[in-house]
Motif scaffolding. Structure first.
Motif, short mmCIF file in Angstrom:
data_model
loop_
_atom_site.label_atom_id
_atom_site.label_comp_id
_atom_site.label_asym_id
_atom_site.label_seq_id
_atom_site.Cartn_x
_atom_site.Cartn_y
_atom_site.Cartn_z
N THR A 1 0.83 -1.20 0.00
CA THR A 1 0.00 0.00 0.00
C THR A 1 0.87 1.26 0.00
O THR A 1 0.62 2.19 -0.77
N ALA A 2 1.88 1.28 0.85
CA ALA A 2 2.77 2.45 0.90
C ALA A 2 3.51 2.61 -0.42
O ALA A 2 3.68 3.73 -0.92
N GLY A 3 3.94 1.50 -1.02
CA GLY A 3 4.61 1.57 -2.32
C GLY A 3 3.70 2.09 -3.40
O GLY A 3 4.09 2.92 -4.23
N TRP B 1 4.23 5.32 -5.76
CA TRP B 1 4.22 5.31 -7.23
C TRP B 1 3.19 6.31 -7.76
O TRP B 1 3.46 7.04 -8.72
N PHE B 2 2.01 6.35 -7.16
CA PHE B 2 0.99 7.31 -7.59
C PHE B 2 1.46 8.75 -7.36
O PHE B 2 1.19 9.63 -8.18
N ALA B 3 2.14 9.00 -6.25
CA ALA B 3 2.63 10.34 -5.97
C ALA B 3 3.69 10.76 -7.01
O ALA B 3 3.66 11.89 -7.51
N SER C 1 4.92 13.78 -11.88
CA SER C 1 5.38 13.81 -13.27
C SER C 1 4.36 14.50 -14.17
O SER C 1 4.73 15.19 -15.12
N LEU C 2 3.09 14.31 -13.87
CA LEU C 2 2.05 14.97 -14.67
C LEU C 2 1.96 16.45 -14.33
O LEU C 2 1.76 17.29 -15.21
N ALA C 3 2.10 16.78 -13.06
CA ALA C 3 1.99 18.18 -12.64
C ALA C 3 3.21 19.00 -13.03
O ALA C 3 3.09 20.18 -13.34
N LEU D 1 13.76 10.08 -5.15
CA LEU D 1 12.51 9.57 -4.58
C LEU D 1 12.10 8.22 -5.16
O LEU D 1 11.36 7.47 -4.53
N PHE D 2 12.58 7.89 -6.35
CA PHE D 2 12.27 6.62 -7.00
C PHE D 2 12.61 5.43 -6.11
O PHE D 2 11.92 4.41 -6.13
#
Length: 102
Positions: free
Chosen positions: A20-22, A26-28, A33-35, A46-47
């Motif tokens: 869940t944390a991973g 990944w979503f963050a 990347s989109l923002a 951060l990767f």
């Protein structure tokens, strides 16, 4: 069929929390990347966090299923974990500015 022990339940819970944390990580990173399109070097650092959480999830899954699998799975798991270490080490050298990787 075997019954789950308290240790197995603890490992399964830990694996679920790591997964869940991973996923949140990944979503963050994806949202960032989109923002902020383009090269953002802090993402390289951060990767490693969600990547290592993913590796921890795989370790929990392996621990829970290793008694049901053969030696091929054990060797595959070792290869994957060595690869994880190599990728993490390469990422550290990238973040620190190794000229060989640029």
């Amino acid at each position: 069929m075997t019954t789950a022990t308290d240790t197995d339940r603890t490992i399964a819970g830990t694996g679920a929390m790591l997964a869940t944390a991973g996923a949140v990580g990944w979503f963050a990173l994806g949202g960032d990347s989109l923002a902020r399109p383009g090269v953002q070097e802090y993402r390289d650092a951060l990767f490693v966090l969600p990547f290592l959480l993913f590796a921890g999830t795989l370790a929990c899954i392996h621990h829970l299923q290793r008694d049901r699998t053969g030696s091929l799975e054990r060797w595959a798991f070792r290869i994957v974990m060595v690869t994880v270490v190599l990728i993490a080490a390469a990422n550290v050298t990238l973040v620190l500015g190794s000229e060989a990787l640029q």
